[in-house]
Motif scaffolding. Structure first.
Motif, short mmCIF file in Angstrom:
data_model
loop_
_atom_site.label_atom_id
_atom_site.label_comp_id
_atom_site.label_asym_id
_atom_site.label_seq_id
_atom_site.Cartn_x
_atom_site.Cartn_y
_atom_site.Cartn_z
N ALA A 79 0.80 -1.38 0.04
CA ALA A 79 -0.01 -0.01 -0.13
C ALA A 79 0.96 1.28 0.01
CB ALA A 79 -0.89 0.00 1.25
N ILE A 80 1.90 1.33 0.78
CA ILE A 80 2.85 2.31 0.75
C ILE A 80 3.53 2.48 -0.86
CG2 ILE A 80 5.28 3.01 1.60
CD1 ILE A 80 4.71 1.65 3.99
N ALA A 81 3.89 1.59 -1.41
CA ALA A 81 4.48 1.79 -2.69
C ALA A 81 3.38 2.07 -3.63
CB ALA A 81 5.12 0.31 -3.06
N ARG A 82 2.40 1.78 -3.32
CA ARG A 82 1.34 2.07 -4.42
C ARG A 82 0.97 3.46 -4.11
NH1 ARG A 82 -4.08 2.29 -4.02
NH2 ARG A 82 -4.01 1.09 -1.93
N ARG A 83 0.67 3.93 -2.98
CA ARG A 83 0.36 5.33 -2.81
C ARG A 83 1.44 6.43 -3.20
NH1 ARG A 83 -4.34 5.72 -0.94
NH2 ARG A 83 -5.39 3.96 0.08
N ALA A 84 2.66 5.79 -3.06
CA ALA A 84 3.82 6.69 -3.50
C ALA A 84 4.03 6.77 -4.78
CB ALA A 84 5.06 6.23 -2.46
N ASP A 85 3.64 5.50 -5.55
CA ASP A 85 3.67 5.41 -7.07
C ASP A 85 5.02 5.09 -7.24
OD1 ASP A 85 3.19 5.14 -9.87
OD2 ASP A 85 3.27 7.23 -10.20
N VAL A 86 5.88 4.49 -6.51
CA VAL A 86 6.95 3.79 -6.81
C VAL A 86 7.03 2.24 -6.92
CG1 VAL A 86 8.05 5.52 -5.12
CG2 VAL A 86 7.41 3.35 -4.23
N ASP A 87 8.21 1.67 -7.50
CA ASP A 87 8.38 0.41 -7.94
C ASP A 87 8.13 -0.57 -6.63
OD1 ASP A 87 9.15 -2.10 -8.96
OD2 ASP A 87 11.30 -1.80 -8.97
N ARG A 88 6.98 -1.37 -6.81
CA ARG A 88 6.84 -2.38 -5.66
C ARG A 88 7.62 -3.52 -5.49
NH1 ARG A 88 -0.08 -2.87 -5.91
NH2 ARG A 88 0.59 -3.29 -8.06
N THR A 89 8.34 -3.88 -6.60
CA THR A 89 9.18 -5.05 -6.68
C THR A 89 10.05 -4.75 -5.23
OG1 THR A 89 8.63 -5.40 -8.76
CG2 THR A 89 10.82 -6.34 -7.81
N LEU A 90 10.88 -3.62 -5.42
CA LEU A 90 11.98 -3.31 -4.33
C LEU A 90 11.19 -3.46 -3.06
CD1 LEU A 90 14.46 -2.37 -3.03
CD2 LEU A 90 13.43 0.01 -3.35
N PHE A 91 10.08 -2.91 -2.72
CA PHE A 91 9.43 -3.09 -1.36
C PHE A 91 8.89 -4.41 -1.15
CE2 PHE A 91 9.59 1.36 -2.53
CZ PHE A 91 10.08 1.91 -1.29
N ALA A 92 8.45 -5.24 -2.06
CA ALA A 92 8.03 -6.53 -1.61
C ALA A 92 9.01 -7.43 -1.48
CB ALA A 92 7.17 -6.79 -2.93
N LEU A 93 10.42 -7.13 -2.21
CA LEU A 93 11.40 -8.29 -1.96
C LEU A 93 12.00 -7.79 -0.84
CD1 LEU A 93 13.00 -8.35 -5.44
CD2 LEU A 93 12.02 -10.13 -4.15
N THR A 94 12.08 -6.64 -0.22
CA THR A 94 12.67 -6.30 0.96
C THR A 94 11.76 -6.87 2.21
OG1 THR A 94 13.54 -4.17 -0.08
CG2 THR A 94 13.25 -4.17 2.63
N THR A 95 10.77 -6.87 1.88
CA THR A 95 9.79 -7.50 2.97
C THR A 95 9.84 -9.04 3.33
OG1 THR A 95 8.08 -5.62 2.59
CG2 THR A 95 7.31 -7.48 3.87
N VAL A 96 9.91 -9.64 1.98
CA VAL A 96 9.99 -11.08 2.11
C VAL A 96 11.51 -11.64 2.55
CG1 VAL A 96 10.59 -11.66 -0.23
CG2 VAL A 96 9.46 -13.26 1.14
N TRP A 97 12.38 -10.96 2.17
CA TRP A 97 13.69 -11.17 2.47
C TRP A 97 14.10 -11.04 4.12
CZ3 TRP A 97 16.24 -8.38 -2.06
CH2 TRP A 97 16.12 -9.01 -3.34
#
Length: 356
Positions: A79-97
């Motif tokens: 939701a953070i990445a979507r609202r900021a309109d930034v690449d969600r791949t970075l944030f998704a991978l950071t979370t799972v790692w």
């Protein structure tokens, strides 16, 4: 088999209860609101926003467990990445790692740690869980952050403009979900078996949902397929251990406590976890541990290493499901390639921290 059931049932009960908490929180609008607050705090910097996610994911994993991070925090981060309109791949991978690699510090941080506690305390020379594990835990977290920053350095240079949050569906459910999620933390570090506070939290939110939004009860999606798959793997590993697997693993992993021996053991544990799953992999590797350092190396392998395959840990499966629901699924090739780099760095750094 009875011993296996007694050890596994609380683990899977915890998983189901925590998923209920996450599902109801998502329906209440908790993740959208939290995402908006985080985006505002970053003041337009993608780097600051990412560092905030790093802190949130690390703290959530350490105190509330990797499954909590996968289930509760993934929707927040997306939701953070979507609202900021930034690449969600970075944030998704950071979370799972970080959900996996930051899960060494406390017993509650990873279900494998809970499985290990009864054996950990019986080994000779036992120095205390935190006393032994803080160095490898810190090494794994630092390695994850540094490797991620290098892999996604271009994305981290960007700027963004925060947007307004969506209106929560139900303010009462929103506040209650937030209070329950935060309130779980002290119980998870109190020494109480985690399934009990998680179950109470799930029941409280289910009652509230039935009162405020009865239709929502029918729409809850629980990970029954994942539970069944893990149960099957547990049984198969238990049977395999009694029919030669333990002897084979002892031959492969050796018996030494030197740095090379520990790396060999941790790498073997990580490999087995990626082939199957980290929970049954831990049970398979537990008999070949021997010393506290070797048991720590096994935990390093099954905690920080099983991120190369999406089935390597239950948390990763839950994370992928959350990404799919948010229409933010990471391509498997991208996931596996980058995760392999992170896994190698984390396993090596954390294992050497044990040896030193």
């Amino acid at each position: 088999m009875i011993d296996l059931v007694e050890r596994v049932t609380p683990v899977l009960g915890f998983l189901v209860a925590l998923t209920i908490v996450a599902e109801i929180g998502d329906r209440a609008g908790l993740f959208d609101v939290t995402g908006h607050w985080a985006a505002r705090a970053a003041r337009g910097s993608v780097l600051r926003l990412w560092l905030l996610v790093v802190v949130l994911a690390t703290a959530s994993t350490i105190v509330l467990s990797l499954d909590t991070t996968a289930v509760l925090l993934t929707p927040v981060v997306l939701a953070i990445a979507r609202r900021a309109d930034v690449d969600r791949t970075l944030f998704a991978l950071t979370t799972v790692w970080l959900a996996n690699t930051a899960s060494l510090l406390l017993p509650v941080s990873n279900l494998t740690n809970l499985l290990a506690l009864h054996r950990f305390s019986r080994l000779p020379g036992h120095p205390g869980y935190l006393e032994l594990m803080w160095r490898p835990a810190l090494a794994a977290i630092v390695a994850t952050v540094l490797v991620t920053a290098v892999l996604h350095r271009r994305t981290l240079r960007g700027q963004f403009t925060a947007t307004e949050p969506a209106q929560p569906h139900d303010r009462f459910l929103l506040v209650l979900s937030a209070a329950v999620s935060v309130g779980l933390a002290p119980f998870f570090v109190s020494g109480v078996t985690p399934v009990y506070p998680a179950a109470v939290a799930a029941v409280v939110l289910l009652v509230a949902l039935a009162w405020r939004d009865r239709a929502g009860l029918r729409e809850l999606k629980l990970p029954w397929a994942t539970v069944v798959a893990v149960v099957v793997l547990f049984v198969l590993v238990d049977l395999a251990g009694k029919h030669g697997l333990t002897t084979l693993l002892r031959t492969v992993t050796g018996t030494g406590d030197g740095a090379v021996d520990l790396l060999r053991l941790a790498a073997s544990s990580a490999g087995l976890a990626n082939v199957g799953n980290n929970l049954p992999a831990y049970l398979a590797m537990e008999p070949v541990a021997g010393s506290v350092d070797r048991l720590a190396a096994v935990l390093v392998g099954v905690n920080t290493g099983p991120i190369v395959t999406v089935w390597g840990s239950v948390a990763t499966l839950l994370w992928r499901d959350r990404c799919r629901r948010a229409d933010a699924e990471v391509p498997l090739r991208t996931y596996a390639t980058q995760s392999l780099i992170v896994a190698v760095a984390c396993v090596a750094a954390a294992t050497l921290a044990i040896a030193w």
